[in-house]
Scaffold this motif. Sequence first.
Motif, PDB file in Angstrom:
ATOM      1  N   GLY A  39     -16.455  52.370   8.661  1.00 42.76           N
ATOM      2  CA  GLY A  39     -17.508  51.555   9.300  1.00 42.76           C
ATOM      3  C   GLY A  39     -19.002  51.309   8.636  1.00 42.76           C
ATOM      4  O   GLY A  39     -19.918  50.563   8.726  1.00 42.76           O
ATOM      5  N   VAL A  40     -19.075  52.023   7.351  1.00 45.58           N
ATOM      6  CA  VAL A  40     -20.130  51.784   6.591  1.00 45.58           C
ATOM      7  C   VAL A  40     -20.266  50.417   5.749  1.00 45.58           C
ATOM      8  O   VAL A  40     -19.455  49.975   5.337  1.00 45.58           O
ATOM      9  N   ASN A  41     -21.430  49.876   5.930  1.00 43.30           N
ATOM     10  CA  ASN A  41     -21.644  48.609   5.175  1.00 43.30           C
ATOM     11  C   ASN A  41     -22.360  49.061   3.700  1.00 43.30           C
ATOM     12  O   ASN A  41     -23.481  49.697   4.062  1.00 43.30           O
ATOM     13  N   ALA A  42     -21.948  48.576   2.839  1.00 40.12           N
ATOM     14  CA  ALA A  42     -22.402  48.951   1.720  1.00 40.12           C
ATOM     15  C   ALA A  42     -22.685  47.517   0.721  1.00 40.12           C
ATOM     16  O   ALA A  42     -22.226  46.333   0.990  1.00 40.12           O
ATOM     17  N   TRP A  43     -23.294  47.856  -0.559  1.00 33.70           N
ATOM     18  CA  TRP A  43     -23.721  46.779  -1.463  1.00 33.70           C
ATOM     19  C   TRP A  43     -22.775  47.001  -2.693  1.00 33.70           C
ATOM     20  O   TRP A  43     -22.747  47.899  -3.231  1.00 33.70           O
ATOM     21  N   LEU A  44     -21.829  45.802  -2.679  1.00 36.37           N
ATOM     22  CA  LEU A  44     -20.605  46.355  -3.910  1.00 36.37           C
ATOM     23  C   LEU A  44     -21.300  45.393  -5.041  1.00 36.37           C
ATOM     24  O   LEU A  44     -21.643  44.184  -5.078  1.00 36.37           O
ATOM     25  N   TRP A  71     -26.769  54.460   7.106  1.00 38.57           N
ATOM     26  CA  TRP A  71     -25.461  54.937   6.260  1.00 38.57           C
ATOM     27  C   TRP A  71     -24.996  56.328   6.802  1.00 38.57           C
ATOM     28  O   TRP A  71     -23.897  56.592   6.943  1.00 38.57           O
ATOM     29  N   ARG A  72     -25.804  57.340   7.000  1.00 36.43           N
ATOM     30  CA  ARG A  72     -25.354  58.669   7.590  1.00 36.43           C
ATOM     31  C   ARG A  72     -24.782  58.664   8.874  1.00 36.43           C
ATOM     32  O   ARG A  72     -23.814  59.439   9.170  1.00 36.43           O
ATOM     33  N   GLU A  73     -25.187  57.562   9.621  1.00 34.09           N
ATOM     34  CA  GLU A  73     -24.472  57.490  11.025  1.00 34.09           C
ATOM     35  C   GLU A  73     -22.906  57.456  10.911  1.00 34.09           C
ATOM     36  O   GLU A  73     -22.078  57.778  11.746  1.00 34.09           O
ATOM     37  N   ARG A  74     -22.619  56.554   9.941  1.00 38.77           N
ATOM     38  CA  ARG A  74     -21.221  56.232   9.696  1.00 38.77           C
ATOM     39  C   ARG A  74     -20.402  56.792   8.666  1.00 38.77           C
ATOM     40  O   ARG A  74     -19.209  56.840   8.481  1.00 38.77           O
ATOM     41  N   ALA A  75     -21.325  57.165   7.773  1.00 39.28           N
ATOM     42  CA  ALA A  75     -20.532  57.675   6.549  1.00 39.28           C
ATOM     43  C   ALA A  75     -19.787  59.021   6.856  1.00 39.28           C
ATOM     44  O   ALA A  75     -20.206  59.715   7.501  1.00 39.28           O
ATOM     45  N   ALA A  76     -18.517  58.678   6.464  1.00 37.57           N
ATOM     46  CA  ALA A  76     -17.622  60.006   6.644  1.00 37.57           C
ATOM     47  C   ALA A  76     -17.825  61.193   5.791  1.00 37.57           C
ATOM     48  O   ALA A  76     -16.765  61.411   4.812  1.00 37.57           O
ATOM     49  N   ILE A  77     -19.117  61.800   5.753  1.00 36.18           N
ATOM     50  CA  ILE A  77     -19.307  62.840   4.700  1.00 36.18           C
ATOM     51  C   ILE A  77     -18.691  64.107   5.356  1.00 36.18           C
ATOM     52  O   ILE A  77     -18.373  64.191   6.726  1.00 36.18           O
TER      53      ILE A  77
END
Length: 449
Positions: A39-44, A71-77
Amino acid sequence: MPQFEPVPLYGTAYKTDPYPLYRKLREEGPVHQVNFPSGVNAWLVTGYEAAHSALNDDRLGKNHDLGNAAWRERAAIMPEPQHAQLQAHLLHQDPPKHTVMRKLVTEAFSPRNVEQARPRFEEIAEELLDAALGVTTSEGQETGQETGQDARRGASGVVDVVGAFAAHFPFRVLAEVIGLPDALAARFDRDWGKVVQPVGPADPQRPAYEGRLRGLQDYIAEVVEDKRRHPGDDLLTHLVTACAGGAVTKEEQDSIVFQLLVAGQEPVTNQITTALIALLRHPAQLRRLQEAVSGESGESDAGLLARAVEELLRYDSAFELTTWRFFAEEADLFGTRIPAGDSVIVSLSAANRDPRRFPDVDTLDLDRTPNPHLAFGHGIHFCPGAALARTELQIALRVLLTRLPQLRLAVADEDLGWISAVLARGVNELPVAFGPSDTAPRRGCPVQH
């Protein structure tokens, strides 16, 4: 600026062949908002020049502390406390800490040390193929089995390259390079490598994921304790000594060991598979390389093999995307405003197929030179194990192409199952047939000699 829906970077079609999408994105511009399975939106970042610039942009940091709340809310860290204990390694550090940590590992992976160890790595590769093919190593040891020399002539069968070779060769080599004792190396569970593909708290696979994480963490503790009790002149001992002397913290020590054990082998496993698949899809190039390494042609094999490895790295890199990068403050990236703490990802594979940098980008050209691909990244985070990976790929291709004559896929190309890992390309199984086609068994049959 017009708003667009993020481009999804997942799904069977994308993982099977991402290059049409990369081509489209390159043609539209250098920066694109994308969406990952978490679900993370990132810039490619796509395109060679843009990728090269971003990889050298000191405004972009790697430390996860730079990531914003969105980012931290959705990042699967990783969950805590493991994230703090195992993710403080090189990939997530910035200078000056990155500089200190990198110096601790680079000597073991230097081109000089790797080249000196090449004969031992070749022995390991041959041993694995001997075991996979049921070959004895001396004349007449066992009736009904062939010697290594005989196995190069007339053998036929089907073998899964991953299960028989690619899943084991990089780890065996890595263990030698870093000084992992044989007894501990034998107990390493490859399934632990899946912890670099974290799953969210609500995912039904979360308990299994956390179990792997705890198992790997316990294993790392055993490795560190073993080196305290039995020090040697090796990388693992140097790390433990550096920690004892205060150069790195316990978390940084354990994180570097984690990175070595996981990131130090799986990319090479995957690259062996992407390289072989590329060759199998280009029979003329496969035949030329196979004839050269087996001595059946008059072509010098050393130069061709080295060039082939570079081209195979460019053509279909196993490390498809880089890990997260972040701007500490809102910044301009090739004309796009990037919010502070948003994740920026560089597409190495898209850069390596940029026609503005490489002619005939979709052609597998084993004679391509120069070949300044970005498969190992660039800048201060350039892969420290690049020399080792290149040597492993050269050895792996040489032994596989020599020992498996008339190599071909044992399944339909469209039946290959590409891994779903976010950043990587490869397959979990690669069944190949070898030897005369009229005697090769179908998939599922045991290897025949």
